[in-house]
Structures are given as structure tokens and as C-alpha cells.
Design a protein around this motif. Sequence first.
Motif, PDB file in Angstrom:
ATOM      1  N   UNK A 138       0.613  -1.358   0.050  1.00  0.00           N
ATOM      2  CA  UNK A 138      -0.024  -0.032   0.003  1.00  0.00           C
ATOM      3  C   UNK A 138       0.811   1.152   0.114  1.00  0.00           C
ATOM      4  N   UNK A 139       0.761   1.981  -1.034  1.00  0.00           N
ATOM      5  CA  UNK A 139       1.524   3.365  -0.794  1.00  0.00           C
ATOM      6  C   UNK A 139       0.635   4.393  -0.174  1.00  0.00           C
ATOM      7  N   UNK A 140       1.333   5.550   0.208  1.00  0.00           N
ATOM      8  CA  UNK A 140       0.481   6.439   1.059  1.00  0.00           C
ATOM      9  C   UNK A 140       0.128   6.063   2.276  1.00  0.00           C
ATOM     10  N   UNK A 141       0.750   5.082   2.750  1.00  0.00           N
ATOM     11  CA  UNK A 141       0.198   4.310   3.784  1.00  0.00           C
ATOM     12  C   UNK A 141       0.379   4.792   5.367  1.00  0.00           C
ATOM     13  N   UNK A 142       0.803   5.854   5.497  1.00  0.00           N
ATOM     14  CA  UNK A 142       1.293   6.589   6.836  1.00  0.00           C
ATOM     15  C   UNK A 142       0.085   7.322   7.343  1.00  0.00           C
ATOM     16  N   UNK A 188       3.744 -10.496  -2.533  1.00  0.00           N
ATOM     17  CA  UNK A 188       2.802  -9.441  -2.810  1.00  0.00           C
ATOM     18  C   UNK A 188       2.154  -9.695  -4.042  1.00  0.00           C
ATOM     19  N   UNK A 189       0.792  -9.826  -3.849  1.00  0.00           N
ATOM     20  CA  UNK A 189      -0.234 -10.323  -4.827  1.00  0.00           C
ATOM     21  C   UNK A 189      -1.424  -9.045  -4.781  1.00  0.00           C
ATOM     22  N   UNK A 190      -1.171  -8.073  -3.878  1.00  0.00           N
ATOM     23  CA  UNK A 190      -2.052  -6.940  -4.110  1.00  0.00           C
ATOM     24  C   UNK A 190      -1.545  -5.552  -4.053  1.00  0.00           C
ATOM     25  N   UNK A 191      -1.669  -4.839  -4.994  1.00  0.00           N
ATOM     26  CA  UNK A 191      -1.283  -3.390  -5.077  1.00  0.00           C
ATOM     27  C   UNK A 191      -1.993  -2.396  -4.958  1.00  0.00           C
ATOM     28  N   UNK A 192      -1.980  -1.350  -3.691  1.00  0.00           N
ATOM     29  CA  UNK A 192      -3.053  -0.210  -3.491  1.00  0.00           C
ATOM     30  C   UNK A 192      -2.178   0.916  -4.047  1.00  0.00           C
ATOM     31  N   UNK A 193      -2.396   1.504  -5.030  1.00  0.00           N
ATOM     32  CA  UNK A 193      -2.006   2.840  -5.621  1.00  0.00           C
ATOM     33  C   UNK A 193      -2.634   3.980  -4.965  1.00  0.00           C
ATOM     34  N   UNK A 213      -6.434   1.182  -7.639  1.00  0.00           N
ATOM     35  CA  UNK A 213      -5.902   2.505  -8.322  1.00  0.00           C
ATOM     36  C   UNK A 213      -6.944   3.801  -7.539  1.00  0.00           C
ATOM     37  N   UNK A 214      -6.330   4.467  -6.768  1.00  0.00           N
ATOM     38  CA  UNK A 214      -7.195   5.658  -6.174  1.00  0.00           C
ATOM     39  C   UNK A 214      -7.110   6.762  -7.479  1.00  0.00           C
ATOM     40  N   UNK A 215      -8.273   6.976  -7.784  1.00  0.00           N
ATOM     41  CA  UNK A 215      -8.300   8.338  -8.597  1.00  0.00           C
ATOM     42  C   UNK A 215      -9.207   9.228  -7.970  1.00  0.00           C
ATOM     43  N   UNK A 216     -10.219   9.945  -8.706  1.00  0.00           N
ATOM     44  CA  UNK A 216     -11.108  10.813  -7.862  1.00  0.00           C
ATOM     45  C   UNK A 216     -12.158  11.248  -8.848  1.00  0.00           C
ATOM     46  N   UNK A 217     -13.169  11.736  -8.332  1.00  0.00           N
ATOM     47  CA  UNK A 217     -14.328  12.343  -9.114  1.00  0.00           C
ATOM     48  C   UNK A 217     -13.888  13.424  -9.838  1.00  0.00           C
ATOM     49  N   UNK A 218     -12.842  14.158  -9.571  1.00  0.00           N
ATOM     50  CA  UNK A 218     -12.206  15.152 -10.142  1.00  0.00           C
ATOM     51  C   UNK A 218     -11.361  14.672 -11.559  1.00  0.00           C
ATOM     52  N   UNK A 219     -11.324  13.214 -11.793  1.00  0.00           N
ATOM     53  CA  UNK A 219     -11.005  12.659 -13.241  1.00  0.00           C
ATOM     54  C   UNK A 219     -12.112  12.944 -14.215  1.00  0.00           C
ATOM     55  N   UNK A 220     -13.416  13.211 -13.456  1.00  0.00           N
ATOM     56  CA  UNK A 220     -14.351  13.312 -14.541  1.00  0.00           C
ATOM     57  C   UNK A 220     -14.937  14.738 -14.786  1.00  0.00           C
ATOM     58  N   UNK A 221     -14.209  15.787 -14.064  1.00  0.00           N
ATOM     59  CA  UNK A 221     -14.488  17.236 -13.845  1.00  0.00           C
ATOM     60  C   UNK A 221     -13.318  17.854 -13.558  1.00  0.00           C
ATOM     61  N   UNK A 222     -13.311  19.129 -14.100  1.00  0.00           N
ATOM     62  CA  UNK A 222     -12.182  19.888 -14.015  1.00  0.00           C
ATOM     63  C   UNK A 222     -12.661  21.578 -13.847  1.00  0.00           C
ATOM     64  N   UNK A 223     -11.974  22.251 -12.901  1.00  0.00           N
ATOM     65  CA  UNK A 223     -12.494  23.534 -12.605  1.00  0.00           C
ATOM     66  C   UNK A 223     -11.139  24.507 -12.389  1.00  0.00           C
TER      67      UNK A 223
END
Length: 264
Positions: free
Chosen positions: A10-14, A83-88, A138-148
Motif C-alpha cells: 500500500x502506498x501513501x500508507x502512513x 505480494x499479490x495486491x497493490x494499492x496505488x 488505483x485511487x483516482x478521484x471524481x475530479x477525473x471526470x470534472x475540472x475547474x
Amino acid sequence: MTTQHSTALITGASSGIGAVYADRLAARGYNLVLVARREARLQALAADLSGRYGVDVQILTADLSDENGIRTVEETLRNDTRIDTLVNNAGTAQMAPFLSGEVKQHQAINTLNTTALMRLTYAILPRLAQNNSGTVINIASVLSLHARAGSALYSATKAWVFNFTRGLQEEFAESGVRIQAVLPAATATEIWDLSGVSITDLPEGSVMTTDNLVDAALAGLDQGELITIPPMHDIQLWERFEAARLELFASARTGEPAPRYLSH
């Protein structure tokens, strides 16, 4: 879902979303490799999780906006066959006008949000493909569908994550490898302290807790969802979005300019 002998990196795990993923996967019996820049926080989290759940927890201190940090985690993913699971999950944001930041700062954000995610995925996928099993989240964001205004860079990086993930889902559709994109909306994490936007300025009731976000995302994974948007209640919104997207794409395959572009 079967978790015996599974190990998740898991990255960004702290803190934030990554730390909750670590807790929830440990509760499911996963051994863990936790990646972040802050070693003291990783050590404390590792001790807590191993003590409460009896799983093996290793830590890896790395800055994924830096080439050396990316290489360190790549090597771990290639060499540790458990390791068989990656959480980006690692990512950051600066919600501000594009010209208010330096190019070097923008490049660091882009590297962390996109390049590191791509390279870590590339490091693990050959083994997952060979074994015909495993998971990439992969953790994206609802802002992948929208920009401002103020989100040009962040929205662009998350749109990259979203489309990268969708392409991989098509490639591995007939395999046993699960690939999920998670699109959080506003979530109560430390990213707001870095972004330049105060979480207190957001509409009341619009911010999700990290616990609810991760629990919903994992429920979506268990249900076989490819795209999980935890705060979206009306699934028909997504279905209409997908239908419109496909119709728009199909409409662009005529090979001829639209009449509005032809001189009269």
C-alpha cells in the motif's frame, strides 16, 4: 474473497486512506508492506496492526515523487513474490491557479500521481498475469471526470489514472486479475492541508470519512465493480454517463467532418 497467504503493498500508507486500507486488509488476514515517506508513522502503524491482527507488517520508506523512491518500491514489487495486491494510493494535490506554482512543483505532483503509479503497476503486473490472480487498486478521484479553475493539474493527473486503469481493465478482462478504480469525492484526509483549500470551506455534509470511503471501496471490490464511486447513490447516473460516453465515441468514427465545419 480468499486472503490466505495474500500480501498487499500500500502506498501513501502512513495516514488517511492508505492507513485505513492497511487496517482493513490486515483485518482480512493480509500481510502488509507499507510505503510512505514518514518512517516514524509507518513504524507506529506497523506495530499497531501486527499487534492487533497478528499479521506480518513490513515498512518501506520511500518518496514516490523521486526517482530513487520509485526504484526502491519497484524492486520490492518485482522481488517479493508474496505480494499479490497493490494499492496505488499515494498522491497529492495543490488546488490553485496553474501559474501560481513552479514547474518543478507541478512536475513532482505529476510524477507522484501518475508516473509512480504506472511504474509500480508495471512492476507487479507480469507476476499477476503469470499467476492469473491478484489485485490492483488505483485511487483516482471524481475530479477525473470534472475540472475547474484551480484543479487543472490535479484533475488531469486523476483523469490519467482513471483512463489508465480502464485500459488495463479491458486488457485483463478475461483473466483472473482484478483491477479496480476508486473515485473518492471530498474525503477527510491530510491532503487538504497541502492543497491550499480548507476542508471547512466545503459544503456541510459533503465530506466523507476515510473509514467510510475505504469500507465502501472494498465492498465494491468484493462485488466485482470495476469503477467504484463511494458517495454516488444513484447507479443509473453512472449507467447514463457510460451510455453517453460510448455514443459520443461511436459518433466520432464517421471519417468525415461534421456539417457545421463545412463551408457554405
